[in-house]
Each structure stands twice: as structure tokens, then as C-alpha cells.
Design a protein around this motif. Structure first.
Motif, mmCIF file in Angstrom:
data_model
loop_
_atom_site.group_PDB
_atom_site.id
_atom_site.type_symbol
_atom_site.label_atom_id
_atom_site.label_comp_id
_atom_site.label_asym_id
_atom_site.label_seq_id
_atom_site.Cartn_x
_atom_site.Cartn_y
_atom_site.Cartn_z
ATOM 1 N N ASN A 147 -45.795 -67.914 40.041
ATOM 2 C CA ASN A 147 -47.150 -67.890 41.382
ATOM 3 C C ASN A 147 -47.843 -69.093 41.454
ATOM 4 O O ASN A 147 -48.721 -68.948 41.575
ATOM 5 C CB ASN A 147 -47.873 -67.056 39.520
ATOM 6 C CG ASN A 147 -47.742 -65.434 39.612
ATOM 7 O OD1 ASN A 147 -46.470 -64.931 40.434
ATOM 8 N ND2 ASN A 147 -47.345 -65.288 38.551
ATOM 9 N N ILE A 148 -47.737 -69.869 40.285
ATOM 10 C CA ILE A 148 -48.411 -71.369 40.889
ATOM 11 C C ILE A 148 -48.014 -72.192 41.640
ATOM 12 O O ILE A 148 -48.618 -72.637 42.280
ATOM 13 C CB ILE A 148 -48.174 -72.329 38.798
ATOM 14 C CG1 ILE A 148 -48.605 -71.892 37.607
ATOM 15 C CG2 ILE A 148 -48.173 -73.867 39.334
ATOM 16 C CD1 ILE A 148 -48.366 -72.762 36.930
ATOM 17 N N VAL A 149 -46.613 -71.842 41.659
ATOM 18 C CA VAL A 149 -46.387 -72.720 43.780
ATOM 19 C C VAL A 149 -46.855 -72.194 44.501
ATOM 20 O O VAL A 149 -47.151 -72.294 45.613
ATOM 21 C CB VAL A 149 -44.608 -71.737 43.591
ATOM 22 C CG1 VAL A 149 -43.908 -72.423 44.781
ATOM 23 C CG2 VAL A 149 -43.929 -72.896 42.620
ATOM 24 N N ALA A 150 -47.211 -70.679 44.426
ATOM 25 C CA ALA A 150 -47.690 -69.626 44.926
ATOM 26 C C ALA A 150 -49.134 -70.053 45.213
ATOM 27 O O ALA A 150 -49.674 -69.964 46.852
ATOM 28 C CB ALA A 150 -47.710 -68.204 44.984
ATOM 29 N N PHE A 151 -50.047 -70.418 44.343
ATOM 30 C CA PHE A 151 -50.762 -71.334 44.719
ATOM 31 C C PHE A 151 -50.987 -72.665 45.490
ATOM 32 O O PHE A 151 -51.299 -72.959 46.003
ATOM 33 C CB PHE A 151 -51.744 -71.079 42.595
ATOM 34 C CG PHE A 151 -53.461 -71.933 43.513
ATOM 35 C CD1 PHE A 151 -53.796 -71.352 43.885
ATOM 36 C CD2 PHE A 151 -52.841 -73.254 42.712
ATOM 37 C CE1 PHE A 151 -55.092 -71.890 44.023
ATOM 38 C CE2 PHE A 151 -54.684 -73.490 42.773
ATOM 39 C CZ PHE A 151 -55.293 -73.262 43.055
ATOM 40 N N LEU A 152 -49.994 -73.202 44.844
ATOM 41 C CA LEU A 152 -49.770 -74.542 45.288
ATOM 42 C C LEU A 152 -49.925 -74.286 46.907
ATOM 43 O O LEU A 152 -49.801 -75.339 47.822
ATOM 44 C CB LEU A 152 -49.051 -75.367 44.884
ATOM 45 C CG LEU A 152 -49.594 -75.625 42.792
ATOM 46 C CD1 LEU A 152 -48.175 -76.590 42.496
ATOM 47 C CD2 LEU A 152 -50.612 -76.642 43.042
ATOM 48 N N VAL A 153 -48.893 -73.656 47.587
ATOM 49 C CA VAL A 153 -48.992 -74.069 48.358
ATOM 50 C C VAL A 153 -49.656 -73.505 49.851
ATOM 51 O O VAL A 153 -49.813 -73.327 51.192
ATOM 52 C CB VAL A 153 -47.791 -72.461 49.167
ATOM 53 C CG1 VAL A 153 -47.260 -71.624 50.881
ATOM 54 C CG2 VAL A 153 -46.272 -72.678 48.156
#
Length: 158
Positions: A147-153
């Protein structure tokens, strides 16, 4: 680093130590089985895409990622207490690939070296002087990482 920042950082690290996630779904990649290849983790830890909205919530949640303790981003400008230990994350989705961001969140020390202040959020190498009850547990779940990676992207340069 300003004195207030040092105090906040040590408090944030203590809070992170107290809030280890430690739970995983049967389908999740185990922390010791995460495959790093050229400072990237190409495979999803869960086999499912992350949710950027849930990632934003984990990013700012002081009991989960607590990323704001060290990083700034205008996407979170309404939140209090942005840190300045790590880089500004505006444009992170343009600077790093999803696989690179996943590697950084999973275990920044495998990307930036052992002196990185960023903890391994999905690593069992938690460092010295960790309470015994936290051994064998991760700070974030595999889904929290995704989820955090999806936000950072989503944090792209304009």
C-alpha cells in the motif's frame, strides 16, 4: 539535524519498535524470502496490487509506517510534524521505479547500505537492543508495504 528533530526521531523509532506488525497472510512472501535483485524487489509481497489511499494512511499513521517522522511531501502538507532526516518524497514515483520503492521500504539498508537510518519495515534484521517480544516480527505487514509503495508511486513530478 536540529535538536527537536533528534528528539522526535528517537521518539518515532521507539514508537516504531513498539508497534511491530508481525502478522502475515499465508500467501505473503515471508520477510526472509524477499528477493532483492540489483537493489530492487520486483515481485509483489502479496501477489496483489497495493491501495494508494490505504498507503497514504499508513504513511502518515504514527503506529504504522510513520514515514512523516523522517520525510516531507506536499501530498501530506496538512499533516503535522514532517521530519527532515530522509529526502523529500515529492517526485518519488518519478525518481524510483515501483520495484526500487518496494526494496527501499522492505529494507533500506540493502539499498542504501548498513548506515542508512531508515529501518527495514519488512525485515527481521531489526538491529540491536530490541525487546525479545519483537524478535521475528516486522514493523509493517506485507500488505502495508504494498500500500505504501502504491502511494509513493503516485508522487510524480509535475
Amino acid at each position: 539535524m536540529k535538536t527537536g528533530s533528534a528528539f522526535f526521531l528517537s521518539g518515532a523509532m521507539a514508537l516504531a519498535a513498539v508497534t511491530f506488525a508481525g502478522t502475515a497472510n499465508a500467501a505473503d512472501t515471508a520477510p526472509n524470502d524477499v528477493a532483492f535483485n540489483e537493489m530492487q524487489v520486483s515481485e509483489s509481497l502479496t501477489g496483489m496490487p497495493g491501495d494508494p489511499a490505504a498507503g497514504a494512511d499508513a504513511f502518515k499513521n504514527r503506529k504504522l509506517g510513520n514515514c512523516l517522522a523522517c520525510h516531507t511531501t506536499t501530498a501530506m502538507e496538512s499533516e503535522l510534524f514532517h521530519g527532515n532526516v530522509g529526502p523529500d518524497l515529492d517526485g518519488a514515483g518519478s525518481r524510483w521505479t515501483e520495484a526500487q520503492l518496494r526494496a527501499i521500504v522492505v529494507d533500506a539498508k540493502q539499498v542504501f547500505g548498513p548506515d542508512s537510518r531508515m529501518p527495514g519495515f519488512y525485515s527481521l534484521h531489526v538491529g540491536k537492543n530490541v525487546a525479545e517480544k519483537f524478535h521475528g516480527k516486522t514493523i509493517l505487514s506485507a500488505q502495508d508495504v504494498e500500500n505504501i509503495v502504491a502511494f509513493l508511486v503516485t508522487l510524480k513530478d509535475e
